[in-house]
Scaffold this motif. Sequence first.
Motif, PDB file in Angstrom:
ATOM      1  N   ASP A  83       0.867  -1.173   0.000  1.00  0.00           N
ATOM      2  CA  ASP A  83       0.000   0.000   0.000  1.00  0.00           C
ATOM      3  C   ASP A  83       0.910   1.231   0.000  1.00  0.00           C
ATOM      4  O   ASP A  83       2.132   1.103  -0.093  1.00  0.00           O
ATOM      5  N   TYR A  84       0.337   2.411   0.100  1.00  0.00           N
ATOM      6  CA  TYR A  84       1.152   3.627   0.127  1.00  0.00           C
ATOM      7  C   TYR A  84       0.743   4.476   1.320  1.00  0.00           C
ATOM      8  O   TYR A  84      -0.397   4.936   1.412  1.00  0.00           O
ATOM      9  N   ALA A  85       1.694   4.657   2.254  1.00  0.00           N
ATOM     10  CA  ALA A  85       1.463   5.469   3.459  1.00  0.00           C
ATOM     11  C   ALA A  85       0.191   5.038   4.185  1.00  0.00           C
ATOM     12  O   ALA A  85      -0.590   5.861   4.659  1.00  0.00           O
ATOM     13  N   GLY A  86      -0.013   3.731   4.256  1.00  0.00           N
ATOM     14  CA  GLY A  86      -1.248   3.202   4.838  1.00  0.00           C
ATOM     15  C   GLY A  86      -1.353   3.347   6.340  1.00  0.00           C
ATOM     16  O   GLY A  86      -2.453   3.343   6.882  1.00  0.00           O
ATOM     17  N   ASN A  87      -0.214   3.489   7.034  1.00  0.00           N
ATOM     18  CA  ASN A  87      -0.253   3.613   8.478  1.00  0.00           C
ATOM     19  C   ASN A  87      -0.582   5.061   8.869  1.00  0.00           C
ATOM     20  O   ASN A  87       0.149   5.992   8.520  1.00  0.00           O
ATOM     21  N   ILE A  88      -1.664   5.248   9.577  1.00  0.00           N
ATOM     22  CA  ILE A  88      -2.134   6.589   9.924  1.00  0.00           C
ATOM     23  C   ILE A  88      -1.160   7.294  10.865  1.00  0.00           C
ATOM     24  O   ILE A  88      -0.974   8.516  10.790  1.00  0.00           O
ATOM     25  N   ASP A  89      -0.532   6.553  11.771  1.00  0.00           N
ATOM     26  CA  ASP A  89       0.296   7.156  12.813  1.00  0.00           C
ATOM     27  C   ASP A  89       1.638   7.682  12.308  1.00  0.00           C
ATOM     28  O   ASP A  89       2.107   8.730  12.748  1.00  0.00           O
TER      29      ASP A  89
ATOM     30  N   CYS B  96       2.667   7.248   8.688  1.00  0.00           N
ATOM     31  CA  CYS B  96       2.649   7.340   7.218  1.00  0.00           C
ATOM     32  C   CYS B  96       3.566   6.322   6.525  1.00  0.00           C
ATOM     33  O   CYS B  96       3.946   6.515   5.358  1.00  0.00           O
ATOM     34  N   LYS B  97       3.933   5.256   7.222  1.00  0.00           N
ATOM     35  CA  LYS B  97       4.739   4.223   6.583  1.00  0.00           C
ATOM     36  C   LYS B  97       3.850   3.256   5.805  1.00  0.00           C
ATOM     37  O   LYS B  97       2.673   3.073   6.127  1.00  0.00           O
ATOM     38  N   SER B  98       4.436   2.654   4.779  1.00  0.00           N
ATOM     39  CA  SER B  98       3.703   1.708   3.938  1.00  0.00           C
ATOM     40  C   SER B  98       3.896   0.283   4.470  1.00  0.00           C
ATOM     41  O   SER B  98       4.800   0.011   5.250  1.00  0.00           O
ATOM     42  N   THR B  99       3.031  -0.614   4.023  1.00  0.00           N
ATOM     43  CA  THR B  99       3.105  -2.017   4.432  1.00  0.00           C
ATOM     44  C   THR B  99       3.370  -2.886   3.219  1.00  0.00           C
ATOM     45  O   THR B  99       2.665  -2.796   2.209  1.00  0.00           O
ATOM     46  N   SER B 100       4.398  -3.728   3.320  1.00  0.00           N
ATOM     47  CA  SER B 100       4.748  -4.657   2.242  1.00  0.00           C
ATOM     48  C   SER B 100       4.033  -5.987   2.438  1.00  0.00           C
ATOM     49  O   SER B 100       3.869  -6.454   3.568  1.00  0.00           O
ATOM     50  N   GLY B 101       3.632  -6.570   1.333  1.00  0.00           N
ATOM     51  CA  GLY B 101       3.051  -7.909   1.354  1.00  0.00           C
ATOM     52  C   GLY B 101       3.723  -8.750   0.289  1.00  0.00           C
ATOM     53  O   GLY B 101       4.060  -8.246  -0.786  1.00  0.00           O
ATOM     54  N   SER B 102       3.949 -10.020   0.600  1.00  0.00           N
ATOM     55  CA  SER B 102       4.641 -10.866  -0.360  1.00  0.00           C
ATOM     56  C   SER B 102       4.273 -12.321  -0.136  1.00  0.00           C
ATOM     57  O   SER B 102       3.965 -12.726   0.997  1.00  0.00           O
TER      58      SER B 102
ATOM     59  N   GLN C  21       7.028  -1.241   6.494  1.00  0.00           N
ATOM     60  CA  GLN C  21       8.359  -0.840   6.027  1.00  0.00           C
ATOM     61  C   GLN C  21       9.056   0.026   7.067  1.00  0.00           C
ATOM     62  O   GLN C  21       8.412   0.720   7.860  1.00  0.00           O
ATOM     63  N   ASN C  22      10.393  -0.013   7.047  1.00  0.00           N
ATOM     64  CA  ASN C  22      11.180   0.693   8.060  1.00  0.00           C
ATOM     65  C   ASN C  22      11.236   2.198   7.840  1.00  0.00           C
ATOM     66  O   ASN C  22      11.474   2.960   8.774  1.00  0.00           O
ATOM     67  N   CYS C  23      11.047   2.628   6.601  1.00  0.00           N
ATOM     68  CA  CYS C  23      11.162   4.060   6.307  1.00  0.00           C
ATOM     69  C   CYS C  23       9.886   4.564   5.631  1.00  0.00           C
ATOM     70  O   CYS C  23       9.063   3.781   5.173  1.00  0.00           O
ATOM     71  N   VAL C  24       9.735   5.862   5.567  1.00  0.00           N
ATOM     72  CA  VAL C  24       8.585   6.480   4.902  1.00  0.00           C
ATOM     73  C   VAL C  24       8.877   6.608   3.412  1.00  0.00           C
ATOM     74  O   VAL C  24       9.856   7.245   3.014  1.00  0.00           O
ATOM     75  N   SER C  25       8.049   5.979   2.595  1.00  0.00           N
ATOM     76  CA  SER C  25       8.224   6.046   1.140  1.00  0.00           C
ATOM     77  C   SER C  25       7.661   7.361   0.612  1.00  0.00           C
ATOM     78  O   SER C  25       6.612   7.827   1.066  1.00  0.00           O
ATOM     79  N   LEU C  26       8.377   7.938  -0.353  1.00  0.00           N
ATOM     80  CA  LEU C  26       7.961   9.228  -0.904  1.00  0.00           C
ATOM     81  C   LEU C  26       7.074   9.089  -2.131  1.00  0.00           C
ATOM     82  O   LEU C  26       6.564  10.074  -2.647  1.00  0.00           O
ATOM     83  N   SER C  27       6.896   7.840  -2.609  1.00  0.00           N
ATOM     84  CA  SER C  27       6.052   7.608  -3.776  1.00  0.00           C
ATOM     85  C   SER C  27       5.583   6.168  -3.774  1.00  0.00           C
ATOM     86  O   SER C  27       6.139   5.311  -3.069  1.00  0.00           O
ATOM     87  N   THR C  28       4.561   5.881  -4.585  1.00  0.00           N
ATOM     88  CA  THR C  28       4.075   4.498  -4.702  1.00  0.00           C
ATOM     89  C   THR C  28       5.156   3.606  -5.304  1.00  0.00           C
ATOM     90  O   THR C  28       5.292   2.441  -4.937  1.00  0.00           O
TER      91      THR C  28
END
Length: 362
Positions: free
Chosen positions: A266-272, A274-280, A296-303
């Motif tokens: 997803d992109y910035a899915g965490n409300i608290d 703004c980190k994204s969540t990876s699925g695999s 994810q460990n860091c905040v992504s700046l784009s999808t």
Amino acid sequence: MQEELNQFERNDVWELVPCPPSQTIIGTKWVFRNKLDDQGNIVRNKARLVAQGYCQEEAPRAWYDRLSSFLLQNGFTRGKVDTTLFVFEKGQDSLLVQIYVDDIIFGATNESLCKKFSKLMQGEFEMSMMGELNFFLGLQIKQCQEGIYISQSKYTKELLKKFDIEEGRTLSTPMATNVKIDKDEKGKSVDESKYRGMIGSLLYLTASRPDILHAVCLCARFQSNPKESHMSAVKRIFRYLKGTIQYGLFYPKNENFSLKGYSDSDYAGNIDDCKSTSGSCQFLGDCLVSWFSKKQNCVSLSTAEAEYISAAFCCTQLLWMKQTLADYKCSFENILIFCDNISAINIAQNSNLHNRTKHIEI
């Protein structure tokens, strides 16, 4: 208990010596356990005499060293990645032996190899043959001509009873798609110990239930200070399980052993934060064999960045699986990773673009 003491004597586990002066004696303790089958019936009563506290840690190591030495002396080779795996080859046939603490699973392409191995082990060690594998570490295993079915329905029923969720309606999904869970700092706190117990139990269930993994991992983020909203989300997962107790994984027999992976994010899915969540997930042929959901460990700046990081996680898992499967004499030249973001694919395929993605690497 007498059987345990007789085994100590036969195997020369200890020798009786005078007590050294001014030394603290380590106590012992009897541990009793009922070994159950997949239906919950007692198949064996076990008694173990163990040293109390941390001093017992070396016992499994000593047992493993003796067992591995015996197997190596009898023509087995040890896995390079998984050192608890031993392989014996005779002509076109092979025997695989997997060790887990004091339990052993083995299988072969020729039934005669299984019989010889069983006789070999029982001649050297005090061991009980449990027959065809049908229950192991809480996993129920059904073997048939078409393939193998793995589930945890017995464990699921026990959880529903333990947390008193046997009654009430069932739900068709483990989590609502339109609900965003956050820290809910103003919400009412709930029993932290109970919440952690529920999360821990659900995480163990994900060994055969990838359908609940994302929802469970999302709820697991709030174990330090759970609120009523988090507890409601966890109870929803249990109500979903109530209606899907028999769900599991089926591994059909086939010759297709290609290795491939799928990644998404997803992109910035965490409300608290703004980190994204990876699925695999990873497949061996048509069989789903590995899956994960991780913030994810860091905040992504784009999808594209979020998807690229997710694909990297997937790639890491596939490379580890490739090395592990080499112990089973499986080799792979080209491994596919499926990703649904064109920009992330272009970054992965074009080395010239790597200079523009150093911030992702950092």
